[in-house]
Design a protein around this motif. Structure first.
Motif, mmCIF file in Angstrom:
data_model
loop_
_atom_site.group_PDB
_atom_site.id
_atom_site.type_symbol
_atom_site.label_atom_id
_atom_site.label_comp_id
_atom_site.label_asym_id
_atom_site.label_seq_id
_atom_site.Cartn_x
_atom_site.Cartn_y
_atom_site.Cartn_z
ATOM 1 N N ALA A 426 0.838 -1.350 0.120
ATOM 2 C CA ALA A 426 -0.028 0.170 -0.017
ATOM 3 C C ALA A 426 0.735 1.295 -0.067
ATOM 4 O O ALA A 426 0.610 2.277 -0.569
ATOM 5 N N PRO A 520 -5.785 -2.251 -4.317
ATOM 6 C CA PRO A 520 -5.552 -1.379 -3.104
ATOM 7 C C PRO A 520 -6.494 -1.500 -1.996
ATOM 8 O O PRO A 520 -6.178 -1.306 -0.733
ATOM 9 N N ARG A 527 -6.835 4.637 3.772
ATOM 10 C CA ARG A 527 -6.331 5.006 2.367
ATOM 11 C C ARG A 527 -6.713 6.283 2.050
ATOM 12 O O ARG A 527 -8.009 6.697 2.191
#
Length: 527
Positions: A426, A520, A527
């Motif tokens: 990530a 992702p 995120r």
């Protein structure tokens, strides 16, 4: 014939050697300039050179010596061969059924501490009753202080339970009470000088661990250590052995060994300090020195015991620890030798405590064992009357702090290594998503420097299609098969060919290539 004066009264009263018939020495008895008789087990290897170290110790202890006849004094010591034989202990901790400290051997009268290196400043002041009132009693209602004091006793149990070592790291903002907890824990074995800091090298940390074996190694302010030294020492401190080094002939020296419980403090976590130097903490390191957040109502404190502020309680604890120290650890050892059950019973009790922690996997079980060890030590100290706590206080404090550790760990129930791999991928996407990837549908084959892959928009969002070399770059330091296992387990691989984790894709100007389709959104975290 005339008599010449060489030194004050000095006798060689016994020969010493360890149980392997090594580390030979002489037990010296001498009277110093204040008229006090003292004893010192002198390693014979200190006579291999000019003997200046022997003379330095004797003079520092107050033996009057004629400097013109120093050589004759050394010859006298070397020539004596008394009948009595004693066992030599070159490290602190358990030696059979006895427990050795530099200034006292508990449980035997035929062992003497004999060392060529510096020793930790074990010592006593004040009284055990004074320590109970000024330090231990203030742990009631304060789980972190209870845990810290329990950890100070836990080092004694390591050998009895065949555990190589263990450690806790208390972290949080400055002036929250961390150092006060450390001072209280130190007072189980010695005074303020017993505290050490992280400001040393990995070699220095190994030496410190050896000096404190069998008891507590208290290290303050992790922010002062070089990240590289911390990275190297995190395994060694709790594994119980140092590096293999060569002597002047290129041969391997004997590896230093120890068993010690490490209690550390700092404003940042162990992994954060490593990361400051560019080092990624491995799961094994984070499971040896467990990060415990300081999160009480008032800093480290939940119960102020009548003080108006947490700072007032911290000051009182540090003051009490400076006036009364060194008695509790010795009392704990005597209780283990004289009153508490055998090692099998200790092991059974530890397993029972750990079983109540509800660990979700093997890694949590490993952490639970460290907290459980502290719980067991605290409960044994309570049972022996060394601390004025109710039965169950130490166990509950350890469980509370285990839950804090688990919550802070933030792995969403995943294995720590899996979580670290997902985080690495990530972070790589966050850092290089616009520079090392380009659209898979760009038929003009956009030039990308150090290409790591491509991206492709799907109905659920953007996917990153890593080349094998790009994925290896993103997860450097991890076995590639282990990386694929972690991604697969998390459901982050969103496309594949039959029997494979990659997928063949036709790329403009490159033909058919194998790519790893990574979603992702499945990597976890914010995120």
């Amino acid at each position: 014939m005339t008599d010449d004066w060489h030194c004050g009264p000095l006798h060689v009263v016994a020969l010493t050697a360890n149980q392997e018939d090594g580390d030979h020495g002489r037990l010296l008895k001498y009277r110093n300039v204040n008229g006090n008789w003292k004893r010192w087990a002198m390693p014979m290897q200190m006579l291999a050179g000019d003997g200046v170290e022997v003379l330095g110790v004797l003079m520092a202890e107050g033996l009057a010596i004629d400097r013109k006849r120093k050589a004759r004094l050394l010859d006298y010591i070397n020539a004596q061969s008394p009948r009595d034989r004693l066992r030599a202990a070159t490290m602190t901790g358990w030696h059979g059924g006895a427990f050795v400290l530099p200034d006292e051997v508990i449980g035997a009268d035929d062992i003497w501490y004999q060392a060529t290196e510096r020793t930790a400043p074990y010592g006593t002041a004040g009284t055990l009753d004074g320590w109970r009132d000024a330090v231990a009693a203030r742990a009631v209602g304060n789980p972190l202080l209870t845990l810290g004091l329990s950890a100070a006793f836990a080092g004694v149990l390591l050998e009895r339970l065949n555990i190589d070592g263990a450690g806790l790291h208390l972290f949080g903002d400055s002036s929250t009470g961390k150092t006060s907890i450390l001072a209280a824990s130190i007072s189980v074995w010695g005074g303020p000088s017993f505290r050490r800091t992280w400001r040393t090298t990995s070699n220095g940390l190994e030496g410190a661990a050896k000096m404190h074996t069998g008891t507590l190694l208290a290290l303050d302010e992790v922010g002062e250590v070089n990240p590289r030294d911390l990275y190297e020492a995190a395994y060694a401190l709790c594994n119980g052995h140092g590096k293999t080094r060569a002597n002047v002939r290129g041969e391997a020296r004997q590896v230093s060994r120890w068993r010690v419980f490490v209690l550390s403090t700092g404003e940042v976590t162990i992994s954060s300090r490593m990361a400051a130097g560019g080092y990624e903490a491995k799961a094994g390191q984070s499971l040896r020195l467990l990060d415990v957040p300081v999160a009480g109502v008032c800093g480290a404190w939940d119960n102020l015991h009548g003080f108006p502020t947490g700072g007032g309680l911290s000051d009182a604890i540090r003051d009490g620890a400076a006036r009364h120290y060194g008695h509790a650890g010795r009392a704990f050892v005597r209780a283990l030798i004289g009153e508490v059950a055998d090692d099998d019973d200790l092991s059974t009790r530890l397993q029972t405590i750990v079983g109540g922690f509800g660990a979700a996997d093997g890694q949590e079980s490993r952490a639970a064992r460290i907290f459980g060890l502290c719980a067991l030590a605290g409960e044994l100290a309570t049972q022996a009357g060394i601390v004025p706590w109710e039965i169950g206080q130490a166990a509950q404090a350890a469980l509370d702090c285990f839950k804090r550790w688990r919550e802070h760990r933030g792995t969403d129930g995943r294995n720590a290594e899996d979580a670290a791999i997902l985080r690495a991928v990530a972070d790589f996407i966050d850092k290089h998503g616009d520079s090392r990837f380009s659209s898979l549908d760009d038929h003009e084959a956009q030039a990308v420097r150090d290409r790591a892959g491509y991206w492709k928009d799907s109905g659920s969002g953007r996917l990153y299609l890593f080349t094998p070399s790009g994925l290896r770059d993103a997860t450097r330091g991890y076995d590639f098969g282990r990386v694929l296992d972690a991604l697969d387990k998390a459901g982050a691989i969103s496309g594949r060919d039959a029997g494979r984790r990659s997928k063949k894709v036709r790329v403009a100007a490159k033909g058919s290539v194998s790519l790893y389709f990574i979603d992702p959104e499945k990597l976890g975290g914010e995120r």
